[in-house]
Design a protein around this motif. Structure first.
Motif, PDB file in Angstrom:
ATOM      1  N   TYR A   5       0.841  -1.197   0.000  1.00 49.92           N
ATOM      2  CA  TYR A   5       0.000   0.000   0.000  1.00 49.92           C
ATOM      3  C   TYR A   5       0.876   1.247   0.000  1.00 49.92           C
ATOM      4  N   TYR A  16       2.863  12.804  -2.847  1.00 48.67           N
ATOM      5  CA  TYR A  16       2.056  12.381  -1.680  1.00 48.67           C
ATOM      6  C   TYR A  16       2.653  12.877  -0.364  1.00 48.67           C
ATOM      7  N   GLY A  38     -10.094   8.041   8.216  1.00 49.20           N
ATOM      8  CA  GLY A  38      -9.410   7.219   7.210  1.00 49.20           C
ATOM      9  C   GLY A  38      -7.925   7.063   7.496  1.00 49.20           C
ATOM     10  N   GLY A  40      -6.024   4.387   7.080  1.00 46.10           N
ATOM     11  CA  GLY A  40      -5.252   3.510   6.200  1.00 46.10           C
ATOM     12  C   GLY A  40      -4.157   2.838   7.012  1.00 46.10           C
ATOM     13  N   ASP A  61     -11.495   4.044  10.532  1.00 41.59           N
ATOM     14  CA  ASP A  61     -11.387   3.466   9.188  1.00 41.59           C
ATOM     15  C   ASP A  61     -12.357   2.288   9.128  1.00 41.59           C
ATOM     16  N   ALA A  62     -12.983   2.118   7.977  1.00 39.62           N
ATOM     17  CA  ALA A  62     -13.958   1.022   7.836  1.00 39.62           C
ATOM     18  C   ALA A  62     -13.267  -0.335   7.755  1.00 39.62           C
ATOM     19  N   ALA A  88     -15.090   1.721  11.773  1.00 36.15           N
ATOM     20  CA  ALA A  88     -16.463   2.188  11.500  1.00 36.15           C
ATOM     21  C   ALA A  88     -16.474   2.941  10.185  1.00 36.15           C
ATOM     22  N   ARG A  89     -17.676   3.099   9.638  1.00 41.44           N
ATOM     23  CA  ARG A  89     -17.822   3.939   8.450  1.00 41.44           C
ATOM     24  C   ARG A  89     -17.996   5.394   8.893  1.00 41.44           C
ATOM     25  N   PHE A  90     -17.429   6.317   8.134  1.00 40.99           N
ATOM     26  CA  PHE A  90     -17.565   7.735   8.482  1.00 40.99           C
ATOM     27  C   PHE A  90     -19.049   8.107   8.583  1.00 40.99           C
ATOM     28  N   GLU A  91     -19.835   7.509   7.698  1.00 45.79           N
ATOM     29  CA  GLU A  91     -21.257   7.861   7.601  1.00 45.79           C
ATOM     30  C   GLU A  91     -22.029   7.472   8.858  1.00 45.79           C
ATOM     31  N   CYS A 106      -6.640  12.366   5.152  1.00 43.24           N
ATOM     32  CA  CYS A 106      -5.803  12.352   3.938  1.00 43.24           C
ATOM     33  C   CYS A 106      -6.318  11.287   2.974  1.00 43.24           C
ATOM     34  N   MET A 107      -6.682  11.713   1.796  1.00 45.97           N
ATOM     35  CA  MET A 107      -7.060  10.809   0.699  1.00 45.97           C
ATOM     36  C   MET A 107      -8.196   9.854   1.066  1.00 45.97           C
ATOM     37  N   SER A 108      -9.149  10.317   1.868  1.00 45.15           N
ATOM     38  CA  SER A 108     -10.216   9.422   2.314  1.00 45.15           C
ATOM     39  C   SER A 108     -11.617   9.972   2.057  1.00 45.15           C
ATOM     40  N   HIS A 111     -14.122   9.020  -0.789  1.00 38.28           N
ATOM     41  CA  HIS A 111     -14.873   7.766  -0.768  1.00 38.28           C
ATOM     42  C   HIS A 111     -16.318   7.974  -0.312  1.00 38.28           C
TER      43      HIS A 111
HETATM   44  C1  LIG Z   1      -6.795   5.873   0.100  1.00 39.61           C
HETATM   45  S1  LIG Z   1      -6.849   5.345   1.757  1.00 39.61           S
HETATM   46  C2  LIG Z   1      -5.978   6.672   2.576  1.00 39.61           C
HETATM   47  C3  LIG Z   1      -5.400   6.240   3.878  1.00 39.61           C
HETATM   48  C4  LIG Z   1      -4.406   7.170   4.553  1.00 39.61           C
HETATM   49  N1  LIG Z   1      -5.052   8.334   5.105  1.00 39.61           N
HETATM   50  C5  LIG Z   1      -3.274   7.558   3.642  1.00 39.61           C
HETATM   51  O1  LIG Z   1      -3.055   8.727   3.378  1.00 39.61           O
HETATM   52  O2  LIG Z   1      -2.578   6.640   3.182  1.00 39.61           O
HETATM   53  C6  LIG Z   1      -8.540   5.596   2.210  1.00 39.61           C
HETATM   54  C7  LIG Z   1      -8.931   4.910   3.506  1.00 39.61           C
HETATM   55  O3  LIG Z   1     -10.267   5.273   3.823  1.00 39.61           O
HETATM   56  C8  LIG Z   1     -10.988   4.135   4.249  1.00 39.61           C
HETATM   57  N2  LIG Z   1     -12.401   4.385   3.900  1.00 39.61           N
HETATM   58  C9  LIG Z   1     -12.911   4.529   2.652  1.00 39.61           C
HETATM   59  N3  LIG Z   1     -14.227   4.806   2.723  1.00 39.61           N
HETATM   60  C10 LIG Z   1     -14.560   4.826   4.039  1.00 39.61           C
HETATM   61  C11 LIG Z   1     -15.764   5.079   4.756  1.00 39.61           C
HETATM   62  N4  LIG Z   1     -16.895   5.356   4.118  1.00 39.61           N
HETATM   63  N5  LIG Z   1     -15.739   5.020   6.102  1.00 39.61           N
HETATM   64  C12 LIG Z   1     -14.580   4.728   6.758  1.00 39.61           C
HETATM   65  N6  LIG Z   1     -13.400   4.471   6.130  1.00 39.61           N
HETATM   66  C13 LIG Z   1     -13.381   4.546   4.783  1.00 39.61           C
HETATM   67  C14 LIG Z   1     -10.367   2.968   3.511  1.00 39.61           C
HETATM   68  O4  LIG Z   1     -10.551   1.743   4.218  1.00 39.61           O
HETATM   69  C15 LIG Z   1      -8.906   3.385   3.429  1.00 39.61           C
HETATM   70  O5  LIG Z   1      -8.132   2.882   4.495  1.00 39.61           O
END
Ligand SMILES: C[S@@+](CC[C@H](N)C(=O)[O-])C[C@H]1O[C@@H](n2cnc3c(N)ncnc32)[C@H](O)[C@@H]1O
Length: 216
Positions: A5, A16, A38, A40, A61-62, A88-91, A106-108, A111
């Motif tokens: 990853y 990044y 998120g 990751g 993080d989900a 958990a899910r953010f929602e 970051c980068m989350s 989604h």
């Molecule tokens: C692209 S990764 C980024 C992770 C980290 N912040 C980074 O910069 O490397 C996105 C992360 O968001 C989590 N994620 C995506 N959708 C989500 C949601 N609806 N609720 C919770 N976590 C979520 C994914 O499991 C993943 O670990």
């Protein structure tokens, strides 16, 4: 998994590490209660733990493998007691009003399909004067701008040592299935509707941006 990853994100997301550092440089210095959306593998989580040695951080993080990995990495550095990892899910999140000084990500957030309820939630969870600061992938303001962004991203992925064509096809399929990008102006509008008083984009590189929103 973490090595894959962390290697892929640096080969597929231009600048990044610079983006994370720019995000960190714009965080409020006095944050003691931080929510990260998120984690990751924990790249931003570890930077937050390092940057804010007195802060307690809740990261969400989900994916359970991601929360366990971020927790393990924090423990290895002796920071485990200051980190709570929620799977958990953010929602589905809910916190008491004013629970945090800072929400970082970051980068989350791309989604999340409908970011409006999440931005309203974040505004409520922040204390007055708190900040939401995130790095993420945004949509260009016009189809022409977006196709130029995508072209530049593909050119970066195809640089020597970056991604294989198989990886690029997989990233494009993942994006089509899971990503919900919004233009910067939509983020600002949604943040304003959610009650944020101040908004800015403090760094931009094609699709990628660092956005800050101040709670009133
Ligand atoms: C692209 S990764 C980024 C992770 C980290 N912040 C980074 O910069 O490397 C996105 C992360 O968001 C989590 N994620 C995506 N959708 C989500 C949601 N609806 N609720 C919770 N976590 C979520 C994914 O499991 C993943 O670990």
């Amino acid at each position: 998994m973490a090595a894959n990853y962390d290697s892929l994100i640096r080969r597929a997301v231009p600048r990044y590490d610079e983006m994370i550092e720019r995000l960190v440089s714009h965080l409020p210095v006095d944050a003691l209660r931080i929510l990260e959306l998120g984690c990751g593998t924990g790249n931003l989580t570890l930077r937050l733990l390092e940057q804010f040695p007195s802060a307690r951080i809740v990261t969400v993080d989900a994916a359970p493998e991601m929360t366990s990995l971020a927790a393990a990495r924090a423990r290895e550095r002796g920071w485990g007691a200051r980190l709570e990892c929620l799977t958990a899910r953010f929602e589905d999140l809910s916190f008491a009003p004013g629970s945090f000084d800072l929400v970082a990500s970051c980068m989350s957030l791309h989604h999340v399909k409908d970011k409006r309820p999440l931005y309203r939630g974040i505004n409520a969870w922040l204390r007055p004067g708190g900040w939401l600061c995130f790095a993420d992938q945004l949509l260009g303001a016009t189809p022409e701008i977006q196709s130029e962004f995508w072209r530049a991203w593909l050119a970066f992925c195809r640089e020597p040592g970056h991604c294989t064509e198989e990886e690029i096809a997989s990233l494009e399929a993942h994006a089509a299935a899971h990503d919900h990008y919004e233009p910067l102006t939509s983020h600002f509008r949604m943040l304003e509707e959610a009650g944020f008083a101040t908004m800015d984009c403090v760094w931009r590189n094609h699709m990628y941006a660092v956005v800050v929103g101040g709670h009133q």
